[in-house]
Design a protein around this motif. Structure first.
Motif, PDB file in Angstrom:
ATOM      1  N   UNK A  91       0.809  -1.208   0.000  1.00 20.89           N
ATOM      2  CA  UNK A  91       0.000   0.000   0.000  1.00 20.89           C
ATOM      3  C   UNK A  91       0.841   1.255   0.000  1.00 20.89           C
ATOM      4  N   UNK A  92       0.541   2.155   0.937  1.00 20.44           N
ATOM      5  CA  UNK A  92       1.101   3.496   0.943  1.00 20.44           C
ATOM      6  C   UNK A  92       2.629   3.501   1.025  1.00 20.44           C
ATOM      7  N   UNK A  93       3.193   2.689   1.928  1.00 17.18           N
ATOM      8  CA  UNK A  93       4.649   2.700   2.098  1.00 17.18           C
ATOM      9  C   UNK A  93       5.343   2.198   0.840  1.00 17.18           C
ATOM     10  N   UNK A  94       4.828   1.141   0.237  1.00 17.96           N
ATOM     11  CA  UNK A  94       5.422   0.597  -0.985  1.00 17.96           C
ATOM     12  C   UNK A  94       5.349   1.607  -2.130  1.00 17.96           C
ATOM     13  N   UNK A 151      12.937   7.156  15.253  1.00 24.77           N
ATOM     14  CA  UNK A 151      11.672   7.054  15.982  1.00 24.77           C
ATOM     15  C   UNK A 151      10.842   5.894  15.456  1.00 24.77           C
ATOM     16  N   UNK A 152      10.137   5.239  16.352  1.00 21.05           N
ATOM     17  CA  UNK A 152       9.300   4.099  15.984  1.00 21.05           C
ATOM     18  C   UNK A 152       7.915   4.269  16.599  1.00 21.05           C
ATOM     19  N   UNK A 153       6.892   3.938  15.824  1.00 28.61           N
ATOM     20  CA  UNK A 153       5.515   4.047  16.308  1.00 28.61           C
ATOM     21  C   UNK A 153       4.656   2.994  15.633  1.00 28.61           C
ATOM     22  N   UNK A 154       3.377   3.021  15.938  1.00 29.39           N
ATOM     23  CA  UNK A 154       2.451   2.011  15.399  1.00 29.39           C
ATOM     24  C   UNK A 154       2.237   2.178  13.908  1.00 29.39           C
ATOM     25  N   UNK A 155       2.468   3.366  13.384  1.00 27.04           N
ATOM     26  CA  UNK A 155       2.292   3.648  11.961  1.00 27.04           C
ATOM     27  C   UNK A 155       3.668   3.889  11.338  1.00 27.04           C
ATOM     28  N   UNK A 156       3.847   3.651  10.029  1.00 29.07           N
ATOM     29  CA  UNK A 156       5.162   3.841   9.411  1.00 29.07           C
ATOM     30  C   UNK A 156       5.599   5.301   9.327  1.00 29.07           C
ATOM     31  N   UNK A 157       4.636   6.219   9.306  1.00 28.84           N
ATOM     32  CA  UNK A 157       4.946   7.656   9.269  1.00 28.84           C
ATOM     33  C   UNK A 157       3.682   8.397   9.654  1.00 28.84           C
ATOM     34  N   UNK A 158       3.854   9.623  10.139  1.00 22.69           N
ATOM     35  CA  UNK A 158       2.661  10.426  10.401  1.00 22.69           C
ATOM     36  C   UNK A 158       2.935  11.888  10.089  1.00 22.69           C
ATOM     37  N   UNK A 159       1.860  12.590   9.757  1.00 21.77           N
ATOM     38  CA  UNK A 159       1.880  14.025   9.498  1.00 21.77           C
ATOM     39  C   UNK A 159       0.831  14.654  10.396  1.00 21.77           C
ATOM     40  N   UNK A 160       1.244  15.496  11.309  1.00 25.42           N
ATOM     41  CA  UNK A 160       0.326  16.178  12.217  1.00 25.42           C
ATOM     42  C   UNK A 160       0.199  17.642  11.799  1.00 25.42           C
ATOM     43  N   UNK A 161      -0.946  18.233  12.078  1.00 28.32           N
ATOM     44  CA  UNK A 161      -1.208  19.634  11.726  1.00 28.32           C
ATOM     45  C   UNK A 161      -1.593  20.401  12.986  1.00 28.32           C
ATOM     46  N   UNK A 162      -0.611  20.764  13.823  1.00 23.97           N
ATOM     47  CA  UNK A 162      -0.929  21.482  15.058  1.00 23.97           C
ATOM     48  C   UNK A 162      -1.458  22.890  14.811  1.00 23.97           C
ATOM     49  N   UNK A 163      -1.106  23.473  13.656  1.00 23.97           N
ATOM     50  CA  UNK A 163      -1.607  24.773  13.224  1.00 23.97           C
ATOM     51  C   UNK A 163      -1.923  24.669  11.731  1.00 23.97           C
ATOM     52  N   UNK A 194       8.931  10.076  10.190  1.00 25.25           N
ATOM     53  CA  UNK A 194       8.957   8.715   9.651  1.00 25.25           C
ATOM     54  C   UNK A 194       9.304   7.794  10.811  1.00 25.25           C
ATOM     55  N   UNK A 195       8.387   6.897  11.149  1.00 26.45           N
ATOM     56  CA  UNK A 195       8.494   6.132  12.385  1.00 26.45           C
ATOM     57  C   UNK A 195       8.655   4.633  12.113  1.00 26.45           C
ATOM     58  N   UNK A 196       9.432   4.307  11.076  1.00 26.36           N
ATOM     59  CA  UNK A 196       9.602   2.903  10.701  1.00 26.36           C
ATOM     60  C   UNK A 196      10.993   2.613  10.143  1.00 26.36           C
TER      61      UNK A 196
END
Length: 406
Positions: free
Chosen positions: A85-88, A356-368, A376-378
């Motif tokens: 999927x997305x990562x590939x 960094x490692x997390x449950x998802x391979x990467x994340x994008x947050x929008x605090x503002x 990238x957490x993988x």
């Protein structure tokens, strides 16, 4: 691989430096369309995407040069074995960007492709299943005889999986050369040794003064607390510690980047194949300690002929800075089971990698509305950052979304 340069230390770094500690504070650092906090591969990927979109860019980093996860990695742009999927899709697009940018930036491609050496019949069965599936396009199997004919693999292997898709660069050279090229060819401005205290566009407050920017991207790597900690904490990242080794020139050349059986039970691109449970059961019986240490073999070769070999994976909020001799011995044991290493080969360099490692391979947050925090957490930053940056930048500044292959 071309001629061998005895040094793997970069011979050029970006020229512009931020204010040094104790120097007079520069009140006005100018303005830009986009401020990028962090000069690792994720930050540089955003700088490239923004510059190509015609935006003016300033990259800020607290260090004098890139010094964290990106330069401590193997430098392999991995496609085969990435999560479906997305990562590939991101890996395939990022590989295209690397192939385009590397020669322009003076970054040598040291290896092309991947050979996953199968020590066991169960591993070869998984490789066969992968090649027959949709993610195995372009890949093929090597027979035991073909593996022997390379002259670098240990005898007695069951076979191998070959992928033509991977690229490998020397990260210690690639990051500073990419930054220098972004500066000279795309007008990206770098402020090194500059700590960012607050990101609130149109104002970015730093240790060197005030920068004005319409938008900002924060690429914090393993710093979870300095900027927007609440947005980061929602994803629960921890730090992953890697044990990395360099071995002396063995007197032969690798045909590609190399992995082994242990990678087939670690990479998510193989996880759903029917042969994986049988392979895992055998590995648990024969290499339980290696699995417990998160070891899977990657071996690549530098321009001076030396081999970068690793790695292990240990997780925590604050991993200790110490390398375990038993872990190193297990990594070397796996390498010797796959490669024809000289019996007296001993590490000439050791270091700890970290990402960094997390449950998802990467994340994008929008605090503002005008800020994105990207992580990238993988461990796939070199493999996916260029595509990730194109996607997130389009969302941030209102550009058309890039179209990734299915």
């Amino acid at each position: 691989m071309g001629g061998r340069n005895r040094s793997v230390i970069p011979d050029q770094v970006p020229r512009r430096q931020g204010p040094r500690q104790g120097s007079p504070i520069a009140e006005d650092l100018g303005s830009a369309d986009l401020a990028v906090v962090g000069a690792g591969i994720v930050g540089l990927a955003y700088a490239l995407a923004a510059a190509r979109a015609g935006l003016s860019v300033v990259v800020l980093d607290r260090e004098a040069r890139a010094n964290s996860a990106s330069v401590r990695s193997f430098g392999v742009v991995t496609v085969t074995g990435q999560a479906p999927g997305e990562t590939w899709r991101r890996a395939r697009r990022s590989r295209e960007v690397w192939a385009e940018v590397a020669p322009r930036a003076g970054i040598p491609i040291l290896q092309r492709g991947l050979v996953l050496a199968c020590r066991r019949e169960e591993a070869l069965a998984v490789a066969e299943q992968f090649v027959a599936g949709p993610m195995g396009a372009g890949c093929r199997l090597f027979s035991p005889r073909e593996m022997e004919d390379f002259g670098v693999f240990a005898p007695g292997l069951a076979g191998g999986l070959h992928s033509p898709h991977e690229l490998r660069v020397e990260p210690r050279e690639a990051l500073p050369r990419l930054a220098a090229w972004l500066e000279t060819e795309h007008g990206v401005r770098f402020l090194w040794r500059t700590h960012v205290r607050e990101v609130a566009p149109p104002v970015i407050e730093t240790s060197g003064g005030r920068l004005r920017a319409a938008h900002a991207v924060v690429c914090p790597a393993n710093d979870f607390l300095s900027l927007f900690p609440e947005a980061i904490e929602r994803h629960g990242p921890v730090r992953c510690k890697l044990s990395m080794l360099r071995l002396p020139d063995p007197g032969w050349l690798l045909p590609a980047s190399v992995m082994s059986d242990l990678g087939l039970v670690r990479y998510q691109g193989y996880a759903g194949l029917p042969g994986v449970p049988m392979l895992r059961a055998r590995l648990e019986a024969e290499q339980a300690d290696a699995l417990a240490d998160g070891i899977h073999l990657i071996a690549v070769q530098s321009a001076d002929g030396s081999l970068v070999v690793g790695d292990s994976h240990h997780y925590g909020d604050t991993p200790d800075p110490f390398m375990d001799a038993a872990v190193e011995a297990r990594i070397l044991e796996e390498a010797r089971s796959v490669l024809r290493l000289p019996s007296d080969a001993r590490p000439v360099e050791r270091w700890i990698g970290e990402y960094p490692s997390a449950r998802v391979p990467a994340f994008i947050a929008a605090p503002l509305p005008t800020v994105r925090v990207v992580m990238v957490t993988s461990g796939t930053g070199m493999s996916t950052a260029f595509a990730l940056a194109e996607e997130a930048l389009a969302d941030l500044v209102g550009l058309p979304a890039p179209v990734l292959a299915a």
